[in-house]
Scaffold this motif. Structure first.
Motif, PDB file in Angstrom:
ATOM      1  N   ASP A   1       2.798   6.568  12.077  1.00 49.23           N
ATOM      2  CA  ASP A   1       2.171   6.445  13.408  1.00 49.23           C
ATOM      3  C   ASP A   1       1.890   5.132  13.007  1.00 49.23           C
ATOM      4  O   ASP A   1       1.604   4.077  14.154  1.00 49.23           O
ATOM      5  N   LEU A   2       0.787   4.932  11.960  1.00 47.75           N
ATOM      6  CA  LEU A   2      -0.413   4.079  12.014  1.00 47.75           C
ATOM      7  C   LEU A   2      -0.267   3.254  11.319  1.00 47.75           C
ATOM      8  O   LEU A   2      -0.568   1.695  11.050  1.00 47.75           O
ATOM      9  N   GLY A   3       1.725   3.247  10.533  1.00 51.57           N
ATOM     10  CA  GLY A   3       2.111   1.694  10.338  1.00 51.57           C
ATOM     11  C   GLY A   3       2.923   1.737   8.897  1.00 51.57           C
ATOM     12  O   GLY A   3       3.146   0.593   8.492  1.00 51.57           O
ATOM     13  N   LEU A   4       2.433   2.411   7.941  1.00 52.51           N
ATOM     14  CA  LEU A   4       2.475   3.277   6.702  1.00 52.51           C
ATOM     15  C   LEU A   4       4.125   3.478   6.619  1.00 52.51           C
ATOM     16  O   LEU A   4       5.092   3.765   7.545  1.00 52.51           O
ATOM     17  N   THR A   5       4.848   2.664   5.935  1.00 51.09           N
ATOM     18  CA  THR A   5       5.925   3.295   5.323  1.00 51.09           C
ATOM     19  C   THR A   5       6.904   2.866   3.672  1.00 51.09           C
ATOM     20  O   THR A   5       7.344   3.708   3.765  1.00 51.09           O
ATOM     21  N   ALA A   6       5.649   3.175   2.844  1.00 47.09           N
ATOM     22  CA  ALA A   6       5.425   3.767   1.598  1.00 47.09           C
ATOM     23  C   ALA A   6       4.851   5.058   1.215  1.00 47.09           C
ATOM     24  O   ALA A   6       3.652   4.539   1.493  1.00 47.09           O
ATOM     25  N   PHE A   7       5.913   6.309   0.531  1.00 41.94           N
ATOM     26  CA  PHE A   7       4.534   7.549   0.379  1.00 41.94           C
ATOM     27  C   PHE A   7       4.997   7.973  -1.051  1.00 41.94           C
ATOM     28  O   PHE A   7       6.044   7.107  -1.301  1.00 41.94           O
TER      29      PHE A   7
ATOM     30  N   LEU B   1       9.903  16.135  11.620  1.00 39.56           N
ATOM     31  CA  LEU B   1       8.283  15.130  12.708  1.00 39.56           C
ATOM     32  C   LEU B   1       8.962  13.629  12.867  1.00 39.56           C
ATOM     33  O   LEU B   1       8.689  13.600  14.297  1.00 39.56           O
ATOM     34  N   ARG B   2       9.197  12.973  11.857  1.00 35.83           N
ATOM     35  CA  ARG B   2       9.274  11.668  12.118  1.00 35.83           C
ATOM     36  C   ARG B   2      10.523  10.982  11.597  1.00 35.83           C
ATOM     37  O   ARG B   2      11.304  10.414  10.980  1.00 35.83           O
ATOM     38  N   PRO B   3      12.164  11.322  12.471  1.00 32.81           N
ATOM     39  CA  PRO B   3      13.500  11.383  11.977  1.00 32.81           C
ATOM     40  C   PRO B   3      13.674  10.118  12.080  1.00 32.81           C
ATOM     41  O   PRO B   3      14.665   9.891  11.070  1.00 32.81           O
ATOM     42  N   ALA B   4      12.798   9.682  13.108  1.00 29.85           N
ATOM     43  CA  ALA B   4      13.154   7.662  12.779  1.00 29.85           C
ATOM     44  C   ALA B   4      12.478   7.016  12.241  1.00 29.85           C
ATOM     45  O   ALA B   4      12.200   5.633  12.062  1.00 29.85           O
ATOM     46  N   ALA B   5      11.258   7.311  11.309  1.00 29.64           N
ATOM     47  CA  ALA B   5      10.434   6.437  10.840  1.00 29.64           C
ATOM     48  C   ALA B   5      11.120   5.682  10.529  1.00 29.64           C
ATOM     49  O   ALA B   5      10.411   4.236   9.161  1.00 29.64           O
ATOM     50  N   GLY B   6      12.258   5.840   8.881  1.00 29.45           N
ATOM     51  CA  GLY B   6      12.621   4.831   8.287  1.00 29.45           C
ATOM     52  C   GLY B   6      11.261   4.335   6.669  1.00 29.45           C
ATOM     53  O   GLY B   6      11.860   3.287   6.307  1.00 29.45           O
ATOM     54  N   VAL B   7      10.906   5.683   6.768  1.00 24.34           N
ATOM     55  CA  VAL B   7      10.158   5.547   5.450  1.00 24.34           C
ATOM     56  C   VAL B   7      10.803   5.086   4.400  1.00 24.34           C
ATOM     57  O   VAL B   7      11.832   6.033   4.014  1.00 24.34           O
ATOM     58  N   ARG B   8       9.823   5.567   2.683  1.00 19.85           N
ATOM     59  CA  ARG B   8      10.745   5.386   1.317  1.00 19.85           C
ATOM     60  C   ARG B   8       9.937   6.466   0.347  1.00 19.85           C
ATOM     61  O   ARG B   8       8.182   5.820   1.095  1.00 19.85           O
ATOM     62  N   TRP B   9      10.420   7.107   0.092  1.00 11.88           N
ATOM     63  CA  TRP B   9       9.422   7.711  -0.459  1.00 11.88           C
ATOM     64  C   TRP B   9       9.968   8.161  -2.352  1.00 11.88           C
ATOM     65  O   TRP B   9      10.604   7.603  -2.994  1.00 11.88           O
ATOM     66  N   HIS B  10       8.465   7.563  -2.352  1.00  6.86           N
ATOM     67  CA  HIS B  10       8.150   7.490  -4.459  1.00  6.86           C
ATOM     68  C   HIS B  10       7.769   8.318  -5.297  1.00  6.86           C
ATOM     69  O   HIS B  10       7.135   9.588  -4.955  1.00  6.86           O
ATOM     70  N   MET B  11       8.510   8.632  -5.954  1.00  8.26           N
ATOM     71  CA  MET B  11       8.014   9.874  -7.235  1.00  8.26           C
ATOM     72  C   MET B  11       7.198   9.233  -8.759  1.00  8.26           C
ATOM     73  O   MET B  11       7.345   8.124  -9.179  1.00  8.26           O
ATOM     74  N   VAL B  12       5.895   9.578  -8.124  1.00  5.84           N
ATOM     75  CA  VAL B  12       5.192   8.784  -8.915  1.00  5.84           C
ATOM     76  C   VAL B  12       4.464   9.787 -10.406  1.00  5.84           C
ATOM     77  O   VAL B  12       3.778   9.233 -11.289  1.00  5.84           O
TER      78      VAL B  12
ATOM     79  N   LEU C   1       1.136  -1.326  -0.091  1.00  6.98           N
ATOM     80  CA  LEU C   1       0.273  -0.090   0.219  1.00  6.98           C
ATOM     81  C   LEU C   1       1.212   1.278   0.118  1.00  6.98           C
ATOM     82  O   LEU C   1       1.702   1.266   0.986  1.00  6.98           O
ATOM     83  N   LEU C   2       1.126   2.256  -1.092  1.00  2.31           N
ATOM     84  CA  LEU C   2       1.594   3.293  -1.212  1.00  2.31           C
ATOM     85  C   LEU C   2       0.906   4.163  -0.676  1.00  2.31           C
ATOM     86  O   LEU C   2      -0.356   4.756  -1.363  1.00  2.31           O
ATOM     87  N   ALA C   3       1.233   5.161   0.051  1.00  8.96           N
ATOM     88  CA  ALA C   3      -0.167   6.259   0.302  1.00  8.96           C
ATOM     89  C   ALA C   3       0.356   7.464  -0.083  1.00  8.96           C
ATOM     90  O   ALA C   3       1.760   7.419  -0.580  1.00  8.96           O
ATOM     91  N   VAL C   4      -0.581   7.923  -1.511  1.00  7.61           N
ATOM     92  CA  VAL C   4      -0.188   9.377  -2.307  1.00  7.61           C
ATOM     93  C   VAL C   4      -0.608  10.196  -1.027  1.00  7.61           C
ATOM     94  O   VAL C   4      -1.145  10.833  -1.521  1.00  7.61           O
ATOM     95  N   THR C   5      -0.121  11.381  -0.854  1.00 11.40           N
ATOM     96  CA  THR C   5       0.389  12.442   0.046  1.00 11.40           C
ATOM     97  C   THR C   5       0.041  13.637  -0.613  1.00 11.40           C
ATOM     98  O   THR C   5      -0.029  14.962  -0.305  1.00 11.40           O
ATOM     99  N   LYS C   6       0.746  13.889  -1.731  1.00 14.89           N
ATOM    100  CA  LYS C   6       0.483  14.400  -2.733  1.00 14.89           C
ATOM    101  C   LYS C   6      -1.158  15.726  -2.914  1.00 14.89           C
ATOM    102  O   LYS C   6      -2.425  15.416  -2.080  1.00 14.89           O
TER     103      LYS C   6
END
Length: 241
Positions: free
Chosen positions: A51-57, A75-86, A34-39
């Protein structure tokens, strides 16, 4: 209901949809990311999703994403998420995008491959990133030039160019179902293109397809990543720069 509760409820509903789609297709839930599109949404919304467990944006405009990723990291320096350009990417934005994106899903031309390859190599040398750039080939499934995409018959040749480019790693294909078209036909076409690609590039198994309105059809046709924005976050909250 506060924003965290609102997003949590939306995430629960989306997760139920994805899980049900996987069951209907005879697939494991773990096979679909599940990739969260935050545009157009603030970094604070991405932080709540993390915070709710998603790691891909995902973002679709480099200028907006650049500042947002920095805000998220604060805001979340230790979140360890990955960012995608779509979104569609101009070659002159390559230097900027490789500083924040882990994955670029909208690669559709040899000239863009060259620009991203050069920018990634320079960023690695300068210590601005620590890993090669993962890329997906955006496949054009309609005749609208404004939506971007590599013609299906050119996917194999573009894949060869990517595979020869230092510091880029081909991971698969991405597509957007044509407006007004039958998503079943589109996703079936993309599935066939992906299968052909994997014969020569077995590492390119990602299939990024399906959004809020058609994720079930995409999962049924082999999508390994659904890009969901509206169903998670609602209507637009920001005006993109």
């Amino acid at each position: 209901m506060n924003r965290r509760e609102e997003i949590a409820e939306s995430l629960r509903e989306v997760e139920e949809r994805v899980a049900a789609a996987c069951r209907a297709a005879g697939r494991e839930r773990s096979e679909v990311e599940l990739l969260a599109v935050t545009k157009t949404f603030p970094a604070s919304d991405a932080a709540l999703l993390a915070d709710l467990g998603l790691t891909a944006f995902a973002e679709n405009r480099e200028q907006e994403a650049r500042g947002k990723v920095g805000e998220f990291d604060a805001l979340r320096p230790a979140a360890g998420v990955r960012w995608h350009m779509v979104g569609q990417l101009q070659r002159n934005k390559a230097r900027s995008v490789v500083r924040w994106a882990d994955v670029v899903e909208s690669v559709d031309s040899e000239r863009l491959v060259a620009a991203l390859g050069k920018a990634t190599s320079n960023a690695l040398a300068a210590g601005e990133r620590s890993a090669p750039l993962e890329v997906l080939i955006q496949v054009g499934l309609d005749e609208s030039p404004g939506r971007g995409g590599c013609p299906p018959e050119q996917v194999q040749s573009l894949a060869e160019v990517i595979s020869r480019t230092s510091d880029l790693r081909l991971r698969g294909v991405m597509a957007v179902a044509p407006l007004g078209g039958d998503p079943v036909v589109s996703f079936d076409t993309l599935s066939a293109i992906s299968e052909r690609l994997r014969r020569d590039h077995p590492e390119a198994g990602d299939v990024s397809a399906g959004m809020s309105g058609d994720l079930e059809s995409a999962v049924a046709h082999g999508s390994t990543r659904v890009r969901v924005g509206t169903a998670l976050l609602g209507g637009r909250r920001l005006i993109s720069p």
